[in-house]
Design an enzyme around this catalytic site. Structure first.
Site, PDB file in Angstrom:
ATOM      1  N   SER A 104       0.833  -1.199   0.000  1.00 19.41           N
ATOM      2  CA  SER A 104       0.000   0.000   0.000  1.00 19.41           C
ATOM      3  C   SER A 104       0.877   1.263   0.000  1.00 19.41           C
ATOM      4  O   SER A 104       1.626   1.475  -0.944  1.00 19.41           O
ATOM      5  CB  SER A 104      -0.965  -0.048   1.194  1.00 19.41           C
ATOM      6  OG  SER A 104      -1.975   0.911   1.067  1.00 19.41           O
ATOM      7  N   ASP A 201     -10.118  -4.207  -4.793  1.00 18.15           N
ATOM      8  CA  ASP A 201      -9.477  -3.360  -3.789  1.00 18.15           C
ATOM      9  C   ASP A 201     -10.332  -2.105  -3.602  1.00 18.15           C
ATOM     10  O   ASP A 201     -10.524  -1.337  -4.538  1.00 18.15           O
ATOM     11  CB  ASP A 201      -8.074  -2.988  -4.289  1.00 18.15           C
ATOM     12  CG  ASP A 201      -7.247  -2.245  -3.262  1.00 18.15           C
ATOM     13  OD1 ASP A 201      -7.825  -1.484  -2.459  1.00 18.15           O
ATOM     14  OD2 ASP A 201      -6.001  -2.401  -3.276  1.00 18.15           O
ATOM     15  N   HIS A 231      -7.734  -5.320  -0.779  1.00 15.79           N
ATOM     16  CA  HIS A 231      -6.588  -4.437  -0.560  1.00 15.79           C
ATOM     17  C   HIS A 231      -5.502  -5.103   0.286  1.00 15.79           C
ATOM     18  O   HIS A 231      -4.319  -4.929   0.023  1.00 15.79           O
ATOM     19  CB  HIS A 231      -7.050  -3.145   0.121  1.00 15.79           C
ATOM     20  CG  HIS A 231      -5.946  -2.144   0.317  1.00 15.79           C
ATOM     21  ND1 HIS A 231      -5.308  -1.546  -0.750  1.00 15.79           N
ATOM     22  CD2 HIS A 231      -5.347  -1.660   1.435  1.00 15.79           C
ATOM     23  CE1 HIS A 231      -4.374  -0.714  -0.288  1.00 15.79           C
ATOM     24  NE2 HIS A 231      -4.376  -0.772   1.023  1.00 15.79           N
TER      25      HIS A 231
END
Length: 290
Positions: A104, A201, A231
């Site tokens: 991320s 996601d 995600h």
């Protein structure tokens, strides 16, 4: 004696402390870069540590300032600060070429780290990589009222999707983040890059991975889109895919290092002194083995 789960501490020049776990092993080493408001005890970090232990690979995981067991308040952090933490960890806590694995926000940090230390980075692996998220996903996601409150008060609280308490987003985070945006132009990195991106996601649009691949200067770039993938990518099959992808990257680096001198390992861009995020790139051409 330190308990196995007690982190070691790296002290920054300003007195702040970075908590870390470092495991010795062969090169290229692996450095795990966590996500926004995450820490180094997550399932992906621990799965990769176990994978590297079994493979004999060096491995480093750490907490950014204001995260996990490192010093400082989360609200005082910025992209530049967290990138500096990663560069310091790379400089002080690892030896030789490294594969950076970024989850991320860590996928943005790994790019900034590679641009700052191109000669140290042998490859990049992004998991739902989120470059420019402060601008594209937070600022652009706020309505006019929320933007006004953020500008006026300097901070707003945002709800978290994962059942955690709301967290503070500061005006400083947004404004400082603009100094590090990457997706608006070429990204001068030529090392191998692997991007794992879930198509379900809810945080990072899956097209971000394709945009990033397009912006990167190298040609050894592979994007894996996981239909139905979320995600976090922390389910057993996600972790197995992550291990398999990292193993492939390490194997290609081990093969490459047999063909070339250590001086050429990494992804050296042509330095552009006017721009701290180098835009040009150079490609090392390898002669085929006889």
């Amino acid at each position: 004696h330190l308990m196995p789960d007690t982190p070691k501490i790296l002290t920054r020049d300003d007195g702040g402390t970075i908590a870390y776990h470092r495991m010795p092993g062969k090169a290229p080493g692996v450095v795990f870069l966590t996500g926004f408001k995450s820490d180094m005890t997550g399932s992906k970090a621990l799965a990769l540590e176990e994978f590297c232990r079994n493979r004999g690979q060096a491995f480093l995981r750490f907490d950014y300032t204001g995260h996990g067991q490192s010093s400082g308040a989360f609200e005082d952090g910025t992209i530049g600060q967290w990138a500096d933490d990663a560069i310091l960890a790379l400089d002080r806590l690892s030896d030789g070429p490294q594969v950076l694995v970024g989850s991320s926000m860590g996928g943005w940090i790994m790019l900034l780290c590679a641009l700052a230390r191109p000669g140290r980075v042998a490859g990049l692996l992004g998991i739902a990589a989120a470059p420019d998220f402060t601008e594209e996903l937070i600022w652009r996601g706020l309505d006019d009222a929320a933007r006004g409150e953020l500008t006026r008060r300097g901070v707003i609280e945002l709800a978290c999707d994962y059942g955690d308490p709301p967290y503070a987003i500061t005006r400083t985070l947004i404004e400082e983040g603009r100094d590090h945006l990457l997706l608006g132009g070429p990204i001068g990195l030529t090392c191998p890059v692997r991007l794992l991106q879930g198509m379900a996601d809810d945080d990072v649009p899956w097209r971000t991975a394709l945009r990033l691949a397009d912006r990167l200067a190298g040609d050894d770039i592979e994007v894996t889109l996981i239909k139905g993938g979320d995600h976090r990518q922390s389910e057993p099959r996600d972790l197995e895919r992550l291990r398999r992808t990292l193993d492939g990257l390490l194997r290609s680096e081990e093969h490459t290092s047999e063909l070339q001198s250590p001086a050429h390992i990494g992804c050296p861009p042509l330095l552009d002194k006017k721009n701290k995020h180098s835009r040009a790139s150079s490609v090392v051409l390898l002669s085929p083995p006889l």
